[in-house]
Design a protein around this motif. Sequence first.
Motif, PDB file in Angstrom:
ATOM      1  N   ASP A  44       1.013  -1.183  -0.138  1.00  0.00           N
ATOM      2  CA  ASP A  44      -0.136  -0.109  -0.010  1.00  0.00           C
ATOM      3  C   ASP A  44       0.884   1.113   0.002  1.00  0.00           C
ATOM      4  O   ASP A  44       1.838   1.127   0.822  1.00  0.00           O
ATOM      5  CB  ASP A  44      -0.857  -0.044   1.095  1.00  0.00           C
ATOM      6  N   ASN A  45       0.620   2.005  -1.069  1.00  0.00           N
ATOM      7  CA  ASN A  45       1.448   3.350  -0.874  1.00  0.00           C
ATOM      8  C   ASN A  45       2.900   3.090  -1.091  1.00  0.00           C
ATOM      9  O   ASN A  45       3.773   3.229  -0.149  1.00  0.00           O
ATOM     10  CB  ASN A  45       1.373   4.173   0.161  1.00  0.00           C
ATOM     11  N   ALA A  46       3.265   2.455  -2.229  1.00  0.00           N
ATOM     12  CA  ALA A  46       4.710   2.499  -2.605  1.00  0.00           C
ATOM     13  C   ALA A  46       5.269   3.284  -3.520  1.00  0.00           C
ATOM     14  O   ALA A  46       4.677   3.704  -4.412  1.00  0.00           O
ATOM     15  CB  ALA A  46       4.835   0.960  -3.211  1.00  0.00           C
ATOM     16  N   VAL A  47       6.458   3.906  -3.280  1.00  0.00           N
ATOM     17  CA  VAL A  47       7.165   4.974  -4.149  1.00  0.00           C
ATOM     18  C   VAL A  47       8.438   4.479  -4.345  1.00  0.00           C
ATOM     19  O   VAL A  47       9.391   4.194  -3.159  1.00  0.00           O
ATOM     20  CB  VAL A  47       7.021   6.093  -3.265  1.00  0.00           C
ATOM     21  N   PHE A  48       8.675   4.418  -5.714  1.00  0.00           N
ATOM     22  CA  PHE A  48      10.072   4.144  -6.160  1.00  0.00           C
ATOM     23  C   PHE A  48      10.659   5.151  -6.762  1.00  0.00           C
ATOM     24  O   PHE A  48      10.126   5.733  -8.012  1.00  0.00           O
ATOM     25  CB  PHE A  48      10.333   2.921  -7.005  1.00  0.00           C
ATOM     26  N   SER A  49      11.607   6.134  -6.214  1.00  0.00           N
ATOM     27  CA  SER A  49      11.759   7.513  -7.079  1.00  0.00           C
ATOM     28  C   SER A  49      13.342   7.771  -7.023  1.00  0.00           C
ATOM     29  O   SER A  49      13.745   7.639  -6.085  1.00  0.00           O
ATOM     30  CB  SER A  49      10.882   8.563  -6.386  1.00  0.00           C
ATOM     31  N   GLN A  50      13.727   8.407  -8.181  1.00  0.00           N
ATOM     32  CA  GLN A  50      14.992   8.983  -8.094  1.00  0.00           C
ATOM     33  C   GLN A  50      16.391   7.924  -7.975  1.00  0.00           C
ATOM     34  O   GLN A  50      17.261   8.382  -7.269  1.00  0.00           O
ATOM     35  CB  GLN A  50      15.021  10.174  -7.297  1.00  0.00           C
ATOM     36  N   ASN A  51      15.773   6.713  -8.288  1.00  0.00           N
ATOM     37  CA  ASN A  51      17.055   5.761  -8.288  1.00  0.00           C
ATOM     38  C   ASN A  51      17.606   5.277  -9.518  1.00  0.00           C
ATOM     39  O   ASN A  51      17.134   5.867 -10.667  1.00  0.00           O
ATOM     40  CB  ASN A  51      16.439   4.435  -7.845  1.00  0.00           C
ATOM     41  N   GLU A  52      18.948   5.013  -9.762  1.00  0.00           N
ATOM     42  CA  GLU A  52      19.717   4.643 -10.722  1.00  0.00           C
ATOM     43  C   GLU A  52      19.729   2.988 -10.497  1.00  0.00           C
ATOM     44  O   GLU A  52      20.376   2.541  -9.729  1.00  0.00           O
ATOM     45  CB  GLU A  52      21.154   5.246 -10.642  1.00  0.00           C
ATOM     46  N   VAL A  53      19.483   2.422 -11.563  1.00  0.00           N
ATOM     47  CA  VAL A  53      19.421   0.943 -11.674  1.00  0.00           C
ATOM     48  C   VAL A  53      20.101   0.627 -12.886  1.00  0.00           C
ATOM     49  O   VAL A  53      19.515   0.596 -13.836  1.00  0.00           O
ATOM     50  CB  VAL A  53      17.914   0.453 -11.367  1.00  0.00           C
ATOM     51  N   TYR A  54      21.269  -0.101 -12.732  1.00  0.00           N
ATOM     52  CA  TYR A  54      21.794  -0.590 -14.009  1.00  0.00           C
ATOM     53  C   TYR A  54      22.902  -1.682 -13.705  1.00  0.00           C
ATOM     54  O   TYR A  54      23.024  -2.176 -12.769  1.00  0.00           O
ATOM     55  CB  TYR A  54      22.690   0.634 -14.776  1.00  0.00           C
ATOM     56  N   ASP A  55      23.162  -2.170 -14.914  1.00  0.00           N
ATOM     57  CA  ASP A  55      24.055  -3.546 -15.005  1.00  0.00           C
ATOM     58  C   ASP A  55      23.347  -4.296 -14.280  1.00  0.00           C
ATOM     59  O   ASP A  55      24.197  -5.275 -13.722  1.00  0.00           O
ATOM     60  CB  ASP A  55      25.510  -3.058 -14.654  1.00  0.00           C
ATOM     61  N   ILE A  56      22.138  -4.677 -14.414  1.00  0.00           N
ATOM     62  CA  ILE A  56      21.388  -5.901 -13.490  1.00  0.00           C
ATOM     63  C   ILE A  56      21.158  -6.959 -14.368  1.00  0.00           C
ATOM     64  O   ILE A  56      20.884  -6.829 -15.703  1.00  0.00           O
ATOM     65  CB  ILE A  56      19.944  -5.157 -13.359  1.00  0.00           C
ATOM     66  N   PHE A  57      21.067  -8.182 -14.059  1.00  0.00           N
ATOM     67  CA  PHE A  57      20.897  -9.330 -14.721  1.00  0.00           C
ATOM     68  C   PHE A  57      19.413  -9.709 -14.962  1.00  0.00           C
ATOM     69  O   PHE A  57      19.295 -11.014 -15.355  1.00  0.00           O
ATOM     70  CB  PHE A  57      21.796 -10.476 -14.133  1.00  0.00           C
ATOM     71  N   ARG A  58      18.604  -8.909 -14.298  1.00  0.00           N
ATOM     72  CA  ARG A  58      17.180  -9.139 -14.441  1.00  0.00           C
ATOM     73  C   ARG A  58      16.570  -7.777 -14.710  1.00  0.00           C
ATOM     74  O   ARG A  58      17.269  -6.945 -15.149  1.00  0.00           O
ATOM     75  CB  ARG A  58      16.738  -9.529 -12.939  1.00  0.00           C
TER      76      ARG A  58
END
Length: 191
Positions: A44-58
């Motif tokens: 409930d009320n989840a926020v994913f913001s201003q992240n850097e995600v890279y070189d991920i195998f999924r």
Amino acid sequence: MEGAGDNTLATEGLTIHSADLPYLLVQNCVFRHGKGIEVDGQLDNAVFSQNEVYDIFRDGIRVYTGSVSDVEITCNYVHDCLGNAGIQFSKSAFGTTARIENNVIHGLQGLFGHGVTAAAFPNHYTTQQTSGLIEIRNNIVFDYKSGIRAGSNPGDTTNFLIEHNLVFDCETGMEISVPALYGTSRNNGLL
């Protein structure tokens, strides 16, 4: 979980399984190598913001859940991920709302999957149909096989709004399989 931009580096990623959380904030973090952000519990009320995600195998950011009331995936920079999608949101619960907006997502020269995938499926354990709103807006997506993919099963009543996105250097710009009554796609740039 809040990081401090480049000072926070999570090489093992963030995985949340079957958690009953009233609120989740993942902001200003860097996820590199291994896993990105994966959630498959109740939210409930989840926020994913201003992240850097890279070189991920999924998948870079993956929210695959049944019970959700409000999810925001905004202002993230997701790139060079080897999974099916840079950002994947799939839900099967009733009444879900989600905003996927203002993200920059790019792949590995069009070799893999989708920039953004959003899907809604009726819960196969009940006869109740899903509903709610999934908004995909103001994203920049490039270098994927498919830029944006949105879909639902027949009988689903989730509303999709896909607007103001810029998709380029993708083999397929958009794949939308939503009943016309429940889907709006407008003012997107496909180059």
